[in-house]
Design a protein around this motif. Structure first.
Motif, mmCIF file in Angstrom:
data_model
loop_
_atom_site.group_PDB
_atom_site.id
_atom_site.type_symbol
_atom_site.label_atom_id
_atom_site.label_comp_id
_atom_site.label_asym_id
_atom_site.label_seq_id
_atom_site.Cartn_x
_atom_site.Cartn_y
_atom_site.Cartn_z
ATOM 1 N N ARG A 213 21.792 36.964 12.213
ATOM 2 C CA ARG A 213 22.697 35.834 12.431
ATOM 3 C C ARG A 213 22.500 35.357 13.861
ATOM 4 O O ARG A 213 22.534 36.141 14.808
ATOM 5 C CB ARG A 213 24.147 36.238 12.180
ATOM 6 C CG ARG A 213 24.378 36.486 10.705
ATOM 7 C CD ARG A 213 25.794 36.201 10.248
ATOM 8 N NE ARG A 213 25.852 36.327 8.812
ATOM 9 C CZ ARG A 213 26.195 37.449 8.173
ATOM 10 N NH1 ARG A 213 26.528 38.520 8.845
ATOM 11 N NH2 ARG A 213 26.216 37.481 6.853
ATOM 12 N N SER B 291 13.971 33.406 5.004
ATOM 13 C CA SER B 291 14.723 32.294 4.413
ATOM 14 C C SER B 291 16.070 32.150 5.106
ATOM 15 O O SER B 291 16.612 33.112 5.639
ATOM 16 C CB SER B 291 14.924 32.505 2.906
ATOM 17 O OG SER B 291 15.749 33.622 2.671
ATOM 18 N N ARG B 292 16.561 30.925 5.094
ATOM 19 C CA ARG B 292 17.937 30.689 5.505
ATOM 20 C C ARG B 292 18.811 31.095 4.331
ATOM 21 O O ARG B 292 18.443 30.908 3.183
ATOM 22 C CB ARG B 292 18.172 29.216 5.825
ATOM 23 C CG ARG B 292 17.568 28.774 7.138
ATOM 24 C CD ARG B 292 18.049 27.358 7.449
ATOM 25 N NE ARG B 292 17.404 26.854 8.624
ATOM 26 C CZ ARG B 292 18.009 26.736 9.816
ATOM 27 N NH1 ARG B 292 19.267 27.057 9.960
ATOM 28 N NH2 ARG B 292 17.356 26.258 10.847
ATOM 29 N N CYS B 293 19.960 31.654 4.625
ATOM 30 C CA CYS B 293 20.891 31.998 3.550
ATOM 31 C C CYS B 293 22.307 31.676 3.992
ATOM 32 O O CYS B 293 22.555 31.337 5.143
ATOM 33 C CB CYS B 293 20.779 33.448 3.117
ATOM 34 S SG CYS B 293 20.247 34.657 4.264
ATOM 35 N N ASN B 294 23.229 31.790 3.041
ATOM 36 C CA ASN B 294 24.630 31.539 3.357
ATOM 37 C C ASN B 294 25.268 32.844 3.833
ATOM 38 O O ASN B 294 24.597 33.881 3.918
ATOM 39 C CB ASN B 294 25.366 30.934 2.157
ATOM 40 C CG ASN B 294 25.336 31.830 0.939
ATOM 41 O OD1 ASN B 294 25.259 33.063 1.028
ATOM 42 N ND2 ASN B 294 25.391 31.228 -0.237
ATOM 43 N N ASP C 258 19.961 33.563 -0.656
ATOM 44 C CA ASP C 258 18.872 32.745 -0.133
ATOM 45 C C ASP C 258 19.067 31.285 -0.514
ATOM 46 O O ASP C 258 19.442 30.976 -1.638
ATOM 47 C CB ASP C 258 17.525 33.237 -0.677
ATOM 48 C CG ASP C 258 17.167 34.623 -0.156
ATOM 49 O OD1 ASP C 258 17.731 35.036 0.872
ATOM 50 O OD2 ASP C 258 16.314 35.285 -0.783
ATOM 51 N N LEU D 30 11.568 29.629 4.709
ATOM 52 C CA LEU D 30 11.021 29.150 5.974
ATOM 53 C C LEU D 30 9.518 29.340 5.990
ATOM 54 O O LEU D 30 8.989 30.262 5.370
ATOM 55 C CB LEU D 30 11.642 29.923 7.139
ATOM 56 C CG LEU D 30 13.153 29.832 7.275
ATOM 57 C CD1 LEU D 30 13.647 30.803 8.327
ATOM 58 C CD2 LEU D 30 13.563 28.419 7.620
ATOM 59 N N LEU E 214 12.128 27.564 13.335
ATOM 60 C CA LEU E 214 13.391 27.012 12.851
ATOM 61 C C LEU E 214 13.822 25.839 13.705
ATOM 62 O O LEU E 214 13.380 25.689 14.834
ATOM 63 C CB LEU E 214 14.498 28.076 12.913
ATOM 64 C CG LEU E 214 14.301 29.294 12.049
ATOM 65 C CD1 LEU E 214 13.867 30.459 12.886
ATOM 66 C CD2 LEU E 214 15.583 29.614 11.358
ATOM 67 N N MET F 227 23.353 30.216 12.143
ATOM 68 C CA MET F 227 22.261 30.379 11.178
ATOM 69 C C MET F 227 22.243 31.822 10.681
ATOM 70 O O MET F 227 22.341 32.750 11.470
ATOM 71 C CB MET F 227 20.925 30.062 11.846
ATOM 72 C CG MET F 227 20.787 28.621 12.280
ATOM 73 S SD MET F 227 19.524 28.392 13.552
ATOM 74 C CE MET F 227 20.497 28.730 15.019
ATOM 75 N N THR F 228 22.109 31.979 9.373
ATOM 76 C CA THR F 228 21.955 33.295 8.765
ATOM 77 C C THR F 228 20.591 33.322 8.103
ATOM 78 O O THR F 228 20.264 32.433 7.320
ATOM 79 C CB THR F 228 23.063 33.565 7.731
ATOM 80 O OG1 THR F 228 24.332 33.458 8.383
ATOM 81 C CG2 THR F 228 22.926 34.949 7.135
ATOM 82 N N LEU F 229 19.787 34.330 8.441
ATOM 83 C CA LEU F 229 18.417 34.416 7.950
ATOM 84 C C LEU F 229 18.188 35.755 7.257
ATOM 85 O O LEU F 229 18.728 36.782 7.683
ATOM 86 C CB LEU F 229 17.429 34.303 9.107
ATOM 87 C CG LEU F 229 17.610 33.129 10.055
ATOM 88 C CD1 LEU F 229 16.656 33.256 11.229
ATOM 89 C CD2 LEU F 229 17.405 31.828 9.334
#
Length: 166
Positions: free
Chosen positions: A94, A117-120, A125, A129, A138, A146-148
């Motif tokens: 994060r 990947s970006r995720c919530n 996912d 990326l 990014l 941002m959560t990855l």
């Protein structure tokens, strides 16, 4: 100048603010814009570095021997958290932008990436990326969180000693 140290609510616990309280505060003199160096200084004050000696490292290790699991070279991007994913599929990182700027930046890892990947916030996912071996590029918006999800290139999970401090 005035400092208000504590304001306690009466609900749900009417005795919540009673007793002795300890706190630390700091004044940070600086030149120029407040954004340059203020957030890292605040982190150093409020979250002092905790160091764990990892098995297999020497106490006299040089700076070249030290590595960072996840690193961002942009000073306005803070890596807030790195943890193992709840489903065990890689790491969750994060990050957030703290200078109210738009920024394209690289996130580098100490391990080869198979996927990023970006995720919530539920670690689902959303957007894959573009990656190179150990890097994902990014774009951050002002104050964006941002959560990855970062998955290592080999099929086995990261070694437990690498995740021991997470």
């Amino acid at each position: 100048m005035r400092l208000t140290a504590l304001k306690g609510a009466m609900f749900p616990d009417p005795e919540a603010d009673l007793g002795e309280h300890r706190f630390t505060y700091s004044l940070l003199p600086h030149t120029g814009d407040w954004r340059y160096g203020t957030v890292p200084a605040a982190y150093s004050l409020n979250n002092p570095l905790i160091v764990h000696l990892v098995q297999g490292t020497a106490q006299g290790a040089s700076e070249a021997d030290c590595r960072s699991l996840v690193h961002v070279g942009a000073p306005q991007i803070i890596v807030e958290t790195v943890k193992q994913a709840e489903d065990g599929e890689g790491l969750i990182a994060r990050l957030y932008e703290h200078e109210r700027t738009r920024k394209v930046f690289d996130l580098q890892t100490d391990f080869p990436l198979a996927m990023a990947s970006r995720c919530n916030l539920l670690e689902e996912d959303e957007t894959r990326l573009s990656i190179t071996e150990r890097k994902a590029t990014l774009r951050a918006q002002p104050y964006q969180i941002m959560t990855l999800r970062l998955k290592p290139a080999n099929d086995e999970p990261l070694a437990s000693q690498e995740l021991a401090g997470l």
